[in-house]
Design a protein around this motif. Sequence first.
Motif, PDB file in Angstrom:
ATOM      1  N   GLN A 126       0.857  -1.176   0.000  1.00 11.20           N
ATOM      2  CA  GLN A 126       0.000   0.000   0.000  1.00 11.20           C
ATOM      3  C   GLN A 126       0.900   1.235   0.000  1.00 11.20           C
ATOM      4  O   GLN A 126       1.731   1.408   0.891  1.00 11.20           O
ATOM      5  CB  GLN A 126      -0.883   0.021   1.250  1.00 11.20           C
ATOM      6  CG  GLN A 126      -1.560  -1.295   1.574  1.00 11.20           C
ATOM      7  CD  GLN A 126      -2.708  -1.617   0.622  1.00 11.20           C
ATOM      8  OE1 GLN A 126      -2.967  -0.877  -0.335  1.00 11.20           O
ATOM      9  NE2 GLN A 126      -3.404  -2.714   0.871  1.00 11.20           N
ATOM     10  N   ASN A 150      -2.787  -0.853  -3.226  1.00  8.92           N
ATOM     11  CA  ASN A 150      -3.417   0.340  -3.773  1.00  8.92           C
ATOM     12  C   ASN A 150      -2.508   1.546  -3.612  1.00  8.92           C
ATOM     13  O   ASN A 150      -1.616   1.562  -2.758  1.00  8.92           O
ATOM     14  CB  ASN A 150      -4.748   0.615  -3.060  1.00  8.92           C
ATOM     15  CG  ASN A 150      -5.743  -0.511  -3.244  1.00  8.92           C
ATOM     16  OD1 ASN A 150      -6.365  -0.647  -4.293  1.00  8.92           O
ATOM     17  ND2 ASN A 150      -5.889  -1.322  -2.215  1.00  8.92           N
ATOM     18  N   PHE A 152      -2.587   5.607  -2.726  1.00 10.53           N
ATOM     19  CA  PHE A 152      -3.414   6.620  -2.085  1.00 10.53           C
ATOM     20  C   PHE A 152      -2.725   7.977  -2.195  1.00 10.53           C
ATOM     21  O   PHE A 152      -1.671   8.194  -1.578  1.00 10.53           O
ATOM     22  CB  PHE A 152      -3.639   6.280  -0.607  1.00 10.53           C
ATOM     23  CG  PHE A 152      -4.318   4.964  -0.384  1.00 10.53           C
ATOM     24  CD1 PHE A 152      -5.699   4.871  -0.345  1.00 10.53           C
ATOM     25  CD2 PHE A 152      -3.562   3.802  -0.219  1.00 10.53           C
ATOM     26  CE1 PHE A 152      -6.331   3.653  -0.137  1.00 10.53           C
ATOM     27  CE2 PHE A 152      -4.181   2.587  -0.018  1.00 10.53           C
ATOM     28  CZ  PHE A 152      -5.570   2.505   0.016  1.00 10.53           C
ATOM     29  N   ASP A 159      -6.189  13.395   4.323  1.00 12.27           N
ATOM     30  CA  ASP A 159      -6.170  12.248   3.416  1.00 12.27           C
ATOM     31  C   ASP A 159      -5.527  11.021   4.067  1.00 12.27           C
ATOM     32  O   ASP A 159      -5.792   9.892   3.660  1.00 12.27           O
ATOM     33  CB  ASP A 159      -5.435  12.602   2.123  1.00 12.27           C
ATOM     34  CG  ASP A 159      -6.208  13.592   1.276  1.00 12.27           C
ATOM     35  OD1 ASP A 159      -7.445  13.649   1.418  1.00 12.27           O
ATOM     36  OD2 ASP A 159      -5.588  14.314   0.472  1.00 12.27           O
ATOM     37  N   LYS A 162      -8.402   9.001   5.726  1.00 13.46           N
ATOM     38  CA  LYS A 162      -9.208   8.277   4.735  1.00 13.46           C
ATOM     39  C   LYS A 162      -8.443   7.065   4.201  1.00 13.46           C
ATOM     40  O   LYS A 162      -9.019   5.983   4.019  1.00 13.46           O
ATOM     41  CB  LYS A 162      -9.586   9.205   3.578  1.00 13.46           C
ATOM     42  CG  LYS A 162     -10.383  10.435   3.997  1.00 13.46           C
ATOM     43  CD  LYS A 162     -10.507  11.417   2.835  1.00 13.46           C
ATOM     44  CE  LYS A 162     -11.135  12.722   3.286  1.00 13.46           C
ATOM     45  NZ  LYS A 162     -11.162  13.743   2.207  1.00 13.46           N
ATOM     46  N   SER A 163      -7.145   7.248   3.954  1.00 12.49           N
ATOM     47  CA  SER A 163      -6.344   6.148   3.413  1.00 12.49           C
ATOM     48  C   SER A 163      -6.219   5.019   4.422  1.00 12.49           C
ATOM     49  O   SER A 163      -6.381   3.840   4.082  1.00 12.49           O
ATOM     50  CB  SER A 163      -4.946   6.664   3.033  1.00 12.49           C
ATOM     51  OG  SER A 163      -5.031   7.692   2.076  1.00 12.49           O
ATOM     52  N   GLN A 165      -8.205   4.278   6.846  1.00 13.34           N
ATOM     53  CA  GLN A 165      -9.495   3.612   7.019  1.00 13.34           C
ATOM     54  C   GLN A 165      -9.691   2.539   5.953  1.00 13.34           C
ATOM     55  O   GLN A 165     -10.132   1.422   6.236  1.00 13.34           O
ATOM     56  CB  GLN A 165     -10.641   4.631   6.951  1.00 13.34           C
ATOM     57  CG  GLN A 165     -10.764   5.499   8.192  1.00 13.34           C
ATOM     58  CD  GLN A 165     -11.802   6.594   8.041  1.00 13.34           C
ATOM     59  OE1 GLN A 165     -12.497   6.668   7.016  1.00 13.34           O
ATOM     60  NE2 GLN A 165     -11.908   7.448   9.043  1.00 13.34           N
ATOM     61  N   LYS A 166      -9.325   2.865   4.705  1.00 19.32           N
ATOM     62  CA  LYS A 166      -9.474   1.889   3.620  1.00 19.32           C
ATOM     63  C   LYS A 166      -8.483   0.735   3.767  1.00 19.32           C
ATOM     64  O   LYS A 166      -8.817  -0.427   3.536  1.00 19.32           O
ATOM     65  CB  LYS A 166      -9.273   2.578   2.268  1.00 19.32           C
ATOM     66  CG  LYS A 166     -10.372   3.576   1.928  1.00 19.32           C
ATOM     67  CD  LYS A 166     -10.094   4.259   0.602  1.00 19.32           C
ATOM     68  CE  LYS A 166     -11.169   5.272   0.263  1.00 19.32           C
ATOM     69  NZ  LYS A 166     -10.889   5.987  -1.009  1.00 19.32           N
ATOM     70  N   ILE A 167      -7.247   1.063   4.160  1.00 18.53           N
ATOM     71  CA  ILE A 167      -6.224   0.024   4.286  1.00 18.53           C
ATOM     72  C   ILE A 167      -6.566  -0.954   5.396  1.00 18.53           C
ATOM     73  O   ILE A 167      -6.485  -2.178   5.217  1.00 18.53           O
ATOM     74  CB  ILE A 167      -4.841   0.661   4.556  1.00 18.53           C
ATOM     75  CG1 ILE A 167      -4.353   1.413   3.315  1.00 18.53           C
ATOM     76  CG2 ILE A 167      -3.817  -0.412   4.949  1.00 18.53           C
ATOM     77  CD1 ILE A 167      -3.110   2.256   3.552  1.00 18.53           C
ATOM     78  N   SER A 169      -9.490  -1.419   6.969  1.00 18.66           N
ATOM     79  CA  SER A 169     -10.846  -1.961   7.034  1.00 18.66           C
ATOM     80  C   SER A 169     -10.876  -3.446   6.697  1.00 18.66           C
ATOM     81  O   SER A 169     -11.571  -4.226   7.342  1.00 18.66           O
ATOM     82  CB  SER A 169     -11.777  -1.192   6.093  1.00 18.66           C
ATOM     83  OG  SER A 169     -11.339  -1.334   4.751  1.00 18.66           O
ATOM     84  N   HIS A 170     -10.078  -3.874   5.702  1.00 17.14           N
ATOM     85  CA  HIS A 170     -10.095  -5.278   5.299  1.00 17.14           C
ATOM     86  C   HIS A 170      -9.229  -6.146   6.216  1.00 17.14           C
ATOM     87  O   HIS A 170      -9.188  -7.359   6.078  1.00 17.14           O
ATOM     88  CB  HIS A 170      -9.636  -5.433   3.853  1.00 17.14           C
ATOM     89  CG  HIS A 170      -8.160  -5.411   3.677  1.00 17.14           C
ATOM     90  ND1 HIS A 170      -7.442  -4.238   3.684  1.00 17.14           N
ATOM     91  CD2 HIS A 170      -7.248  -6.400   3.503  1.00 17.14           C
ATOM     92  CE1 HIS A 170      -6.162  -4.505   3.512  1.00 17.14           C
ATOM     93  NE2 HIS A 170      -6.015  -5.811   3.408  1.00 17.14           N
TER      94      HIS A 170
END
Length: 324
Positions: A126, A150, A152, A159, A162-163, A165-167, A169-170
């Motif tokens: 990431q 991904n 970001f 930012d 937000k990044s 949270q996405k990283i 979350s899974h």
Amino acid sequence: MSEKWDGKTRMAVAKEKLIHVLGGLPKDASVGLVAYGNRIAGCQSARLYHPIQRGSASIVSQKLANLVPAGSTPIAQTLQVVGEYLLNDQVETEIIFISDGVESCEGDPKSVLYNLRQSGKKFRLQILGIDIDPKGEEDLKRLSILGEGNYFPLKAPDDYDKSFQKIFSHLQTKEEIKTELVHDPVPPNIPPSVSNGTNVGKIQIVSVLPYEEGSENGYILNYEYSASHPTEYMIQLYLYPAEEKHRTFPIPPLRERRMGDLVSHRVEIKRGKEGKGRFVFPLPPGKRMKSSAELWDMTGIPKIIALSEEKPIHDKSHSDRSER
């Protein structure tokens, strides 16, 4: 990373956000730290600052707090260090790579990622890019895709949130969260008895001897070092022209030359209070050179603790011509 971002440096914001994330991880989460720069000049600055260990988030946070931005951007070399020390072929490692630049050391990050995959390493890469230009973003996006992760873009401090949270979350249902990899660094778990007190060191170039082997020829430089603490040390060898050159900027304390003066630069890592080693190198024909060696203590923030005396190196072909 020293540029300002909403009144703070990019490094200050990155450390603040990472420490906040680490504080919210489960107590038994596995975290490690690799970084480059941090007062280590040149393109060989990537270092392991903490191995992946359960419950090490607080230790990594402490080390993050002392990071200082510096140096080039050796992404390929950093990924090689990650592959050597942090990755394995059994458990997938989540690599979080934060940088405000692209590869600047002529390395090939794509090749490194490919080789890591071929060797069976399991990971997801990431990448968080700070104010990267469009072309640079394309390069980093390709790397993240090769790393099955991904990219970001970070255009403002928010930012980060937000990044992350996405990283993460899974990862909520996974047992372990793996790796922090940051732009600039501090080193492995050193016992308190080692890190306390001033470390006094000494390094000397014992000899510089010419060698010939078939069509190859060059020099063998032997060195010895000693210090107060039994920790990890970096020996840096510098080769530079014998002729003095005008310098616009001052030489940093304990350094013989600035990096821009160099013809060649070599690095070795040693462990223990004392030791010796050697560097083998060719020399450009017709050059009159000097050499010096630095001893760096890798505990905490890496720092120079000793500098050798200069040793002259005379190219054999040059000497032969001068004697005729």
